[in-house]
Design an enzyme around this catalytic site. Structure first.
Site, PDB file in Angstrom:
ATOM      1  N   TYR A  56       0.827  -1.217   0.000  1.00  0.00           N
ATOM      2  CA  TYR A  56       0.000   0.000   0.000  1.00  0.00           C
ATOM      3  C   TYR A  56       0.855   1.258   0.000  1.00  0.00           C
ATOM      4  O   TYR A  56       0.421   2.307  -0.495  1.00  0.00           O
ATOM      5  CB  TYR A  56      -1.004  -0.044   1.151  1.00  0.00           C
ATOM      6  CG  TYR A  56      -2.121  -1.006   0.834  1.00  0.00           C
ATOM      7  CD1 TYR A  56      -2.147  -2.287   1.353  1.00  0.00           C
ATOM      8  CD2 TYR A  56      -3.100  -0.654  -0.094  1.00  0.00           C
ATOM      9  CE1 TYR A  56      -3.141  -3.190   0.998  1.00  0.00           C
ATOM     10  CE2 TYR A  56      -4.092  -1.548  -0.459  1.00  0.00           C
ATOM     11  CZ  TYR A  56      -4.105  -2.822   0.080  1.00  0.00           C
ATOM     12  OH  TYR A  56      -5.075  -3.712  -0.292  1.00  0.00           O
ATOM     13  N   GLN A  91     -15.399   2.070  -5.689  1.00  0.00           N
ATOM     14  CA  GLN A  91     -14.586   0.972  -5.166  1.00  0.00           C
ATOM     15  C   GLN A  91     -13.125   1.424  -5.097  1.00  0.00           C
ATOM     16  O   GLN A  91     -12.293   0.727  -4.507  1.00  0.00           O
ATOM     17  CB  GLN A  91     -14.688  -0.254  -6.077  1.00  0.00           C
ATOM     18  CG  GLN A  91     -16.093  -0.816  -6.230  1.00  0.00           C
ATOM     19  CD  GLN A  91     -16.131  -1.902  -7.277  1.00  0.00           C
ATOM     20  OE1 GLN A  91     -15.952  -3.094  -6.966  1.00  0.00           O
ATOM     21  NE2 GLN A  91     -16.355  -1.529  -8.515  1.00  0.00           N
ATOM     22  N   HIS A 109     -14.608   0.892  -0.385  1.00  0.00           N
ATOM     23  CA  HIS A 109     -13.453   0.048  -0.068  1.00  0.00           C
ATOM     24  C   HIS A 109     -12.356   0.828   0.644  1.00  0.00           C
ATOM     25  O   HIS A 109     -11.217   0.362   0.720  1.00  0.00           O
ATOM     26  CB  HIS A 109     -12.895  -0.582  -1.352  1.00  0.00           C
ATOM     27  CG  HIS A 109     -13.808  -1.611  -1.949  1.00  0.00           C
ATOM     28  ND1 HIS A 109     -13.671  -2.059  -3.242  1.00  0.00           N
ATOM     29  CD2 HIS A 109     -14.874  -2.263  -1.439  1.00  0.00           C
ATOM     30  CE1 HIS A 109     -14.620  -2.958  -3.500  1.00  0.00           C
ATOM     31  NE2 HIS A 109     -15.362  -3.087  -2.428  1.00  0.00           N
ATOM     32  N   CYS A 136       0.377   5.013  17.149  1.00  0.00           N
ATOM     33  CA  CYS A 136      -0.906   5.705  16.952  1.00  0.00           C
ATOM     34  C   CYS A 136      -0.884   7.011  17.751  1.00  0.00           C
ATOM     35  O   CYS A 136      -0.493   7.022  18.920  1.00  0.00           O
ATOM     36  CB  CYS A 136      -2.053   4.818  17.455  1.00  0.00           C
ATOM     37  SG  CYS A 136      -3.648   5.679  17.523  1.00  0.00           S
ATOM     38  N   GLY A 176     -16.355   1.596 -15.329  1.00  0.00           N
ATOM     39  CA  GLY A 176     -14.965   1.185 -15.139  1.00  0.00           C
ATOM     40  C   GLY A 176     -14.765   0.081 -14.126  1.00  0.00           C
ATOM     41  O   GLY A 176     -13.767   0.070 -13.405  1.00  0.00           O
ATOM     42  N   LEU A 203     -14.749  -0.286 -20.685  1.00  0.00           N
ATOM     43  CA  LEU A 203     -13.949  -0.516 -21.903  1.00  0.00           C
ATOM     44  C   LEU A 203     -14.472  -1.732 -22.657  1.00  0.00           C
ATOM     45  O   LEU A 203     -14.495  -1.768 -23.883  1.00  0.00           O
ATOM     46  CB  LEU A 203     -12.476  -0.720 -21.505  1.00  0.00           C
ATOM     47  CG  LEU A 203     -11.461  -0.759 -22.641  1.00  0.00           C
ATOM     48  CD1 LEU A 203     -11.466   0.576 -23.373  1.00  0.00           C
ATOM     49  CD2 LEU A 203     -10.068  -1.065 -22.113  1.00  0.00           C
TER      50      LEU A 203
HETATM   51  C1  BV8 Z   1     -17.203  -9.093   2.010  1.00  0.00           C
HETATM   52  C2  BV8 Z   1      -9.009  -3.358  -1.452  1.00  0.00           C
HETATM   53  C3  BV8 Z   1     -18.283 -10.175   3.782  1.00  0.00           C
HETATM   54  C4  BV8 Z   1      -8.467  -2.020  -1.660  1.00  0.00           C
HETATM   55  C5  BV8 Z   1     -10.716  -4.597  -2.555  1.00  0.00           C
HETATM   56  C6  BV8 Z   1     -20.646 -12.712  -2.552  1.00  0.00           C
HETATM   57  C7  BV8 Z   1     -21.148 -11.776  -1.650  1.00  0.00           C
HETATM   58  C8  BV8 Z   1     -20.290 -11.119  -0.761  1.00  0.00           C
HETATM   59  C9  BV8 Z   1     -18.915 -11.395  -0.783  1.00  0.00           C
HETATM   60  C10 BV8 Z   1     -18.423 -12.322  -1.673  1.00  0.00           C
HETATM   61  C11 BV8 Z   1     -19.282 -12.966  -2.564  1.00  0.00           C
HETATM   62  N1  BV8 Z   1     -18.525 -13.802  -3.302  1.00  0.00           N
HETATM   63  C12 BV8 Z   1     -17.225 -13.671  -2.939  1.00  0.00           C
HETATM   64  C13 BV8 Z   1     -17.130 -12.809  -1.932  1.00  0.00           C
HETATM   65  C14 BV8 Z   1     -15.882 -12.429  -1.245  1.00  0.00           C
HETATM   66  C15 BV8 Z   1     -15.180 -11.234  -1.882  1.00  0.00           C
HETATM   67  C16 BV8 Z   1     -15.242 -11.241  -3.368  1.00  0.00           C
HETATM   68  O1  BV8 Z   1     -16.080 -10.580  -3.969  1.00  0.00           O
HETATM   69  N2  BV8 Z   1     -14.327 -11.966  -3.991  1.00  0.00           N
HETATM   70  C17 BV8 Z   1     -14.253 -11.979  -5.441  1.00  0.00           C
HETATM   71  C18 BV8 Z   1     -12.814 -11.911  -5.895  1.00  0.00           C
HETATM   72  C19 BV8 Z   1     -14.969 -13.232  -5.929  1.00  0.00           C
HETATM   73  N3  BV8 Z   1     -15.731 -10.000  -1.366  1.00  0.00           N
HETATM   74  C20 BV8 Z   1     -15.261  -9.517  -0.209  1.00  0.00           C
HETATM   75  O2  BV8 Z   1     -14.436 -10.107   0.468  1.00  0.00           O
HETATM   76  C21 BV8 Z   1     -15.826  -8.187   0.273  1.00  0.00           C
HETATM   77  N4  BV8 Z   1     -16.191  -8.349   1.652  1.00  0.00           N
HETATM   78  O3  BV8 Z   1     -17.916  -9.627   1.238  1.00  0.00           O
HETATM   79  O4  BV8 Z   1     -17.325  -9.223   3.363  1.00  0.00           O
HETATM   80  C22 BV8 Z   1     -18.606  -9.904   5.175  1.00  0.00           C
HETATM   81  C23 BV8 Z   1     -19.884 -10.159   5.594  1.00  0.00           C
HETATM   82  C24 BV8 Z   1     -20.218  -9.913   6.901  1.00  0.00           C
HETATM   83  C25 BV8 Z   1     -19.265  -9.411   7.777  1.00  0.00           C
HETATM   84  C26 BV8 Z   1     -17.967  -9.154   7.343  1.00  0.00           C
HETATM   85  C27 BV8 Z   1     -17.639  -9.409   6.043  1.00  0.00           C
HETATM   86  C28 BV8 Z   1     -14.779  -7.071   0.265  1.00  0.00           C
HETATM   87  C29 BV8 Z   1     -14.456  -6.663  -1.121  1.00  0.00           C
HETATM   88  C30 BV8 Z   1     -13.448  -5.513  -1.076  1.00  0.00           C
HETATM   89  C31 BV8 Z   1     -12.083  -6.055  -1.192  1.00  0.00           C
HETATM   90  N5  BV8 Z   1     -11.116  -4.997  -1.402  1.00  0.00           N
HETATM   91  N6  BV8 Z   1      -9.715  -3.760  -2.637  1.00  0.00           N
HETATM   92  C32 BV8 Z   1      -7.472  -2.054  -2.755  1.00  0.00           C
HETATM   93  O5  BV8 Z   1      -6.461  -2.762  -2.599  1.00  0.00           O
HETATM   94  O6  BV8 Z   1      -7.739  -1.361  -3.732  1.00  0.00           O
HETATM   95  S1  BV8 Z   1     -11.451  -5.134  -3.993  1.00  0.00           S
HETATM   96  C33 BV8 Z   1     -10.634  -4.612  -5.388  1.00  0.00           C
HETATM   97  O7  BV8 Z   1     -11.430  -5.023  -6.505  1.00  0.00           O
HETATM   98  C34 BV8 Z   1     -10.547  -3.106  -5.522  1.00  0.00           C
HETATM   99  O8  BV8 Z   1     -11.219  -2.404  -4.503  1.00  0.00           O
HETATM  100  C35 BV8 Z   1     -11.270  -2.853  -6.834  1.00  0.00           C
HETATM  101  O9  BV8 Z   1     -11.839  -1.618  -6.861  1.00  0.00           O
HETATM  102  C36 BV8 Z   1     -12.251  -3.931  -6.797  1.00  0.00           C
HETATM  103  C37 BV8 Z   1     -13.027  -4.188  -8.024  1.00  0.00           C
HETATM  104  O10 BV8 Z   1     -12.167  -4.203  -9.125  1.00  0.00           O
HETATM  105  P1  BV8 Z   1     -12.497  -3.197 -10.333  1.00  0.00           P
HETATM  106  O11 BV8 Z   1     -12.563  -1.817  -9.790  1.00  0.00           O
HETATM  107  O12 BV8 Z   1     -13.687  -3.697 -11.063  1.00  0.00           O
HETATM  108  O13 BV8 Z   1     -11.181  -3.314 -11.197  1.00  0.00           O
HETATM  109  P2  BV8 Z   1     -10.851  -4.427 -12.298  1.00  0.00           P
HETATM  110  O14 BV8 Z   1      -9.409  -4.295 -12.643  1.00  0.00           O
HETATM  111  O15 BV8 Z   1     -11.377  -5.750 -11.866  1.00  0.00           O
HETATM  112  O16 BV8 Z   1     -11.731  -3.985 -13.570  1.00  0.00           O
HETATM  113  C38 BV8 Z   1     -11.438  -2.770 -14.236  1.00  0.00           C
HETATM  114  C39 BV8 Z   1     -12.448  -2.613 -15.365  1.00  0.00           C
HETATM  115  O17 BV8 Z   1     -12.201  -1.362 -15.999  1.00  0.00           O
HETATM  116  C40 BV8 Z   1     -12.298  -3.683 -16.433  1.00  0.00           C
HETATM  117  O18 BV8 Z   1     -13.602  -4.184 -16.744  1.00  0.00           O
HETATM  118  C41 BV8 Z   1     -11.719  -2.933 -17.637  1.00  0.00           C
HETATM  119  O19 BV8 Z   1     -12.231  -3.419 -18.857  1.00  0.00           O
HETATM  120  C42 BV8 Z   1     -12.197  -1.538 -17.395  1.00  0.00           C
HETATM  121  N7  BV8 Z   1     -11.290  -0.514 -17.946  1.00  0.00           N
HETATM  122  C43 BV8 Z   1      -9.930  -0.549 -18.016  1.00  0.00           C
HETATM  123  N8  BV8 Z   1      -9.492   0.603 -18.571  1.00  0.00           N
HETATM  124  C44 BV8 Z   1     -10.579   1.366 -18.833  1.00  0.00           C
HETATM  125  C45 BV8 Z   1     -11.731   0.660 -18.439  1.00  0.00           C
HETATM  126  N9  BV8 Z   1     -12.974   1.147 -18.590  1.00  0.00           N
HETATM  127  C46 BV8 Z   1     -13.092   2.377 -19.140  1.00  0.00           C
HETATM  128  N10 BV8 Z   1     -12.032   3.121 -19.552  1.00  0.00           N
HETATM  129  C47 BV8 Z   1     -10.774   2.651 -19.411  1.00  0.00           C
HETATM  130  N11 BV8 Z   1      -9.748   3.407 -19.831  1.00  0.00           N
END
Ligand code: BV8
Length: 234
Positions: A56, A91, A109, A136, A176, A203
């Site tokens: 980070y 996000q 997030h 802290c 995005g 995209l």
């Molecule tokens: C939780 C940290 C439960 C900060 C991040 C079902 C329901 C609930 C949870 C789950 C579920 N199934 C699975 C889960 C667990 C998990 C999850 O979703 N896993 C995934 C991988 C399957 N979810 C969690 O753990 C969440 N917590 O559910 O807690 C709970 C319940 C009760 C009590 C306590 C807890 C927490 C999720 C947050 C995790 N932290 N990040 C950091 O390091 O940044 S997530 C991470 O992915 C980032 O935050 C990021 O923002 C996020 C999503 O990614 P995107 O933003 O979509 O980025 P990505 O690269 O994937 O895509 C980019 C897109 O942009 C592409 O489509 C591309 O084509 C496009 N693009 C590129 N260039 C351009 C463009 N578009 C336009 N113009 C361009 N130029």
């Protein structure tokens, strides 16, 4: 006068890509260079805090050196000029929405320029590198200072406020984001259930493309300003 009155916008890493910040799942993206289990879970922080803090620290240094792009600016203009309400849920952990002028903003997030003490829960703005031995300022304990970020397995911030807005909105824009990460990836289904018109601006088609009533594919700095102009000027 737009047909819509209450807009909820979800943004992801693709919005900041043209500002120079790496996305997660594109080729060469963050998750191609790091394993989620090593840098973005509470277990990783407990097991190897130095590695997580350095991951980070690199992201914080990157976020300090970039500026909002035309898509961020168009969304700030939409909030300022739209006759109805606009809520932006991001996000992203970078400060580019607020730097572009967006005010009604939820960082679900967390934020890379904030720090959280795991001992006393104190939060503070933080621009520098974080190290394990940092004390802290409120409780004086060391070893517990972490970025104020929501890791995998942790509950995203302000979910009640977000769901309340989704049940009320009549237009939901997803910009995005690849639609991989929940609960954010489920927001479009909530908006549809509330009767909102749903639009993906990305995209390329996201994982949730079949759930959207409308899709506009292209670079954010091109498709977002054009769509905002359509909303503001008909
Ligand atoms: C939780 C940290 C439960 C900060 C991040 C079902 C329901 C609930 C949870 C789950 C579920 N199934 C699975 C889960 C667990 C998990 C999850 O979703 N896993 C995934 C991988 C399957 N979810 C969690 O753990 C969440 N917590 O559910 O807690 C709970 C319940 C009760 C009590 C306590 C807890 C927490 C999720 C947050 C995790 N932290 N990040 C950091 O390091 O940044 S997530 C991470 O992915 C980032 O935050 C990021 O923002 C996020 C999503 O990614 P995107 O933003 O979509 O980025 P990505 O690269 O994937 O895509 C980019 C897109 O942009 C592409 O489509 C591309 O084509 C496009 N693009 C590129 N260039 C351009 C463009 N578009 C336009 N113009 C361009 N130029």
């Amino acid at each position: 006068m737009s047909a819509f009155e209450r807009i909820v916008i979800l943004t992801g890493a693709g919005l900041s890509a043209e500002s120079g910040l790496s996305t997660f799942r594109d080729k060469g993206g963050i998750w191609a260079r790091h394993r989620i289990e090593d840098v973005a879970t509470p277990e990783a922080f407990a097991r190897d805090p130095e590695t997580v803090l350095e991951f980070y620290n690199q992201r914080r240094r990157g976020a300090r050196g970039v500026t909002p792009n035309a898509a961020h600016q168009a969304l700030a203009r939409l909030e300022a000029e739209f006759a109805g309400s606009v809520m932006t849920v991001t996000q992203n952990i970078d400060p580019l929405h607020e730097q572009a002028g967006t005010r009604n903003l939820v960082h679900m997030h967390g934020e890379i320029l904030k720090v959280l003490c795991t001992h006393c829960g104190a939060r503070a703005p933080w621009n520098e590198d974080l190290t394990v031995d940092l004390a802290c300022r409120r409780c004086g304990n060391t070893g517990g200072m972490r970025p104020d970020i929501v890791w995998f397995g942790e509950m995203p911030y302000q979910m009640d406020r977000i769901y309340a807005a989704l049940t009320e909105c009549d237009l939901f824009l997803s910009i995005g984001t690849s639609g991989n990460v929940y609960p954010a990836a489920g927001f479009v289904a909530e908006a549809r259930a509330a009767g909102a018109h749903t639009v993906e601006l990305n995209l390329e088609p996201s994982e949730g493309i079949s759930l959207f009533a409308e899709a506009i594919h292209g670079k954010a700095t091109k498709v977002v300003p054009a769509y905002v102009d359509r909303l503001l000027h008909g």
